[in-house]
Design an enzyme around this catalytic site. Structure first.
Site, PDB file in Angstrom:
ATOM      1  N   GLU A 129       2.221   0.331  -6.458  1.00 45.21           N
ATOM      2  CA  GLU A 129       2.851   1.903  -6.218  1.00 45.21           C
ATOM      3  C   GLU A 129       4.555   2.190  -6.438  1.00 45.21           C
ATOM      4  O   GLU A 129       5.173   1.786  -5.682  1.00 45.21           O
ATOM      5  CB  GLU A 129       2.527   2.410  -4.818  1.00 45.21           C
ATOM      6  CG  GLU A 129       0.404   2.226  -4.608  1.00 45.21           C
ATOM      7  CD  GLU A 129       0.545   2.242  -3.078  1.00 45.21           C
ATOM      8  OE1 GLU A 129       1.529   3.101  -2.107  1.00 45.21           O
ATOM      9  OE2 GLU A 129      -0.363   1.772  -1.836  1.00 45.21           O
ATOM     10  N   GLU A 184      -1.697  -3.908   1.673  1.00 43.92           N
ATOM     11  CA  GLU A 184      -1.769  -3.505   2.813  1.00 43.92           C
ATOM     12  C   GLU A 184      -2.485  -4.587   3.705  1.00 43.92           C
ATOM     13  O   GLU A 184      -2.582  -3.835   5.162  1.00 43.92           O
ATOM     14  CB  GLU A 184      -1.454  -2.366   2.691  1.00 43.92           C
ATOM     15  CG  GLU A 184      -0.705  -1.675   2.262  1.00 43.92           C
ATOM     16  CD  GLU A 184      -0.466   0.049   1.996  1.00 43.92           C
ATOM     17  OE1 GLU A 184      -1.307   0.097   2.979  1.00 43.92           O
ATOM     18  OE2 GLU A 184       0.451   0.718   1.659  1.00 43.92           O
TER      19      GLU A 184
END
Length: 624
Positions: A119, A56
């Site tokens: 994820e 991220e």
């Protein structure tokens, strides 16, 4: 912590190419040093099979430089980076929280890179629904290589309140602001590593031994070894044949010699029983460690499967009630009372609920059943705005109007009390009937017809208030842990028992919990073994506890809950699924929702005593 988008942009951060640090040359050295430190620290660990550039942090020239350095330093391992998406800075397509549809779309086309979700299945609170659906697709396409559940453990800190009760503290409990609430409590285990119920689902879906039926009445199945390098000679196959939860036969097969990615047909050597009318026969298969295997002790269950055997011979005979005394009927302006040998039942005409169901000296029902459409929102639903989207159902069952009551004596000797209701909050019609038999059985039938267009129902069911002394629960359905419509693969059908208190799951933030799916029957009894039996016609979704839906919805921590004197028993048709694609907008999949349409279901209530009765036997009795 929380910051707004403008603040992110003003500080030169974020994903946008013009703002991310990934595209700022003055930050390249920092990027390279971070990656180099990781590689030099972990390069000799055999368990490291993929390098990651980070998480991220946007994408750009600095990650291009980092990948070039890393691939040159260690060409033996692939490199992954989620924010690179399908760009050149990753060897693996590793999206976050991809939907099942997105997985299928990617895998159905020729691709150069495998897909591994970095994820998925966000495990926040009562979650990890539709995991089996994900893996049905993942196992269909070799290009799809699984994913990583976010995440392992709830991140909470143990604290003690002013009354000495412990709880798990989360964002905002420390006087911190801004905060993200309980968002980091998104694990498969509690902070002390006690398992969430969802962990049993993960174990079942992830198991490396699969079984498919070949010829079940003859005991023939095919066993698949899904391990990449390990043969199945380290396990033995234990089997049991059950009838309505009672073990009839069992045994153990010798070690299975099935190599990696191979399969073999196996015959389970049960003797076909003389099938009794109405009985349900289940074949349970358990793959157990034949000896100590690394961290796994002898007898550890590595996989299991369960099949319904088609051995039934029709329905059981109808219960004869001719020898029982007839029913007495008393009706006033406000109540209808039906009584028979040793029992009496009173229906309140104003609430349409039973206000008494007495058998001998034992009161079985204080109030109910009443219509119930709401549940305490789970974390996924708080994140997808369910309380606002579906809030019309919160009081839909509580605020009801009885428009007509009809009492009739039936030819069978039973008495029917039929009530027509109107639910003004959702402009819906609701019909409820109680058919009372001389045997003290009560068949409850309800039907729902929506009015104008309404959103999905969180649940379609009924709730009863029963005396708190009926503190023991026994059920024939899925267990032992809680299960839900989209999370029940890991809960095998069987007969389970425990206390009502122990069915409560203390999620870090209180929410809907403790449900049991595919319940054939459930019994609540006191310590002397007497109580109430509820039988699904055919199946129910059931939960029981000392807290109401409202209690759970108002509390921020389990320690704030105060057990009520009485028990709330839910006998539902279904609840919507718990979902789990993510916890910030994704809803339960359409296949596990309850659209506002016509519904109808029924169940049977019966006084019950462990000393005199078999719940399975009573459950099989037919009244008509």
């Amino acid at each position: 912590y929380l910051v707004d988008e403008a603040n992110i942009e003003s500080h030169g951060m974020g994903y946008h190419p013009d703002s991310t640090l990934a595209n700022k040359p003055e930050w390249q050295k920092a990027h390279l040093e971070r990656v180099a430190s990781m590689v030099e620290r972990d390069k000799n660990h055999a368990c490291v099979i993929v390098w990651s550039l980070g998480n991220e942090a946007g994408d750009g020239i600095n990650f291009t430089a980092a990948k070039a350095w890393l691939s040159g330093r260690d060409p033996t391992r692939p490199v992954q980076y989620e924010r690179a998406e399908l760009g050149p800075n990753t060897d693996i397509f590793c999206p976050m929280y991809a939907t099942i549809g997105e997985l299928e779309e990617y895998a159905s086309q020729p691709q150069e890179r495998p897909l591994i979700m970095c994820e998925y299945a966000h495990a926040m609170g009562n979650s990890v629904g539709n995991l089996q659906d994900y893996w049905d697709v993942i196992e269909r396409y070799p290009l799809l290589q699984g994913g990583f559940i976010w995440d392992w453990a709830d991140q909470g800190l143990r604290r003690t309140d002013e009354e000495g009760r412990q709880y798990w503290a989360y964002g905002g409990d420390f006087g911190d602001y801004p905060n993200d609430g309980n968002f980091n409590c998104n694990g498969l285990v509690f902070p002390d590593r006690e398992p969430h119920p969802a962990l049993f689902e993960v174990k079942k879906v992830y198991q490396y031994v699969k079984v498919k039926p070949v010829e079940l009445p003859a005991g023939k199945v095919e066993v698949f070894n899904c391990y990449d390098f390990t043969g199945l000679d380290f396990v033995e196959l234990a089997w049991e044949l059950e009838a309505d939860g009672e073990v009839l036969q069992g045994g153990t097969l010798p070690k299975l010699k099935i190599g990696p990615h191979r399969s073999r047909q196996v015959r389970i050597p049960f003797t076909r029983p003389a099938a009794a009318p109405g009985k349900e026969y289940l074949l349970n298969l358990r793959f157990l460690c034949a000896g100590d295997s690394g961290l796994l002790p002898r007898g550890h269950e590595v996989a299991w499967e369960q099949f319904v055997l088609p051995l039934g011979t029709g329905a059981p005979p109808v219960l004869e009630t001719d020898s029982l005394p007839g029913l007495q009927l008393e009706e006033s302006a406000g109540e209808v009372t039906v009584s028979g040998r040793g029992f009496s039942i009173t229906v309140d005409k104003r609430s349409a609920a039973l206000v008494s169901y007495r058998y001998g000296d034992l009161e079985l029902v204080r109030h109910g059943p009443v219509p119930e459409f709401w549940r305490a929102p789970i974390d996924n639903e708080t994140g997808n705005d369910m309380p606002a989207r579906l809030g019309v159902w919160r009081k839909a069952g509580a605020v009801r109007q009885v428009r007509r009551v009809a009492v009739a004596k039936l030819a069978s000797g039973a008495v029917e009390v039929a009530l027509d209701l109107y639910l003004p909050a959702v402009q819906a019609d609701y019909r409820l009937s109680y058919t009372v038999f001389p045997s003290a059985d009560v068949v409850v039938l309800n039907s729902f017809v929506p009015g104008r267009k309404q959103p999905d129902l969180p649940r379609y069911g009924m709730s009863l208030t029963v005396p708190g002394a009926l503190c023991n629960i026994r059920w024939y359905g899925r267990g032992l842990q809680e299960s839900y419509w989209d999370r029940k693969s890991g809960a095998r059908v069987g007969v389970y028992s425990g206390t009502v208190e122990d069915q409560f799951v203390p999620y870090v933030r209180p929410q809907e919990n403790g449900n049991k799916t595919d319940v054939r029957w459930v019994a609540l009894t006191d310590d002397q073994g007497a109580g109430l039996l509820a039988v699904g016609l055919p199946l129910l979704s059931v939960s029981a506890g000392y807290y109401t839906v409202e209690d759970l919805e108002k509390a921020d921590h389990p320690c704030e809950l105060r057990p009520r004197e009485d028990i709330t028993l839910h006998l539902d048709y279904k609840q919507m699924g718990v979902g789990g694609d993510n916890s910030w907008g994704a809803q339960a999949h359409p296949a596990y929702r309850l659209p506002a349409r016509e519904y109808s279901y029924s169940f049977r209530l019966r006084p019950f005593s462990c000393k005199q009765d078999s719940p399975a036997g009573l459950a099989k009795q037919r009244l008509f």
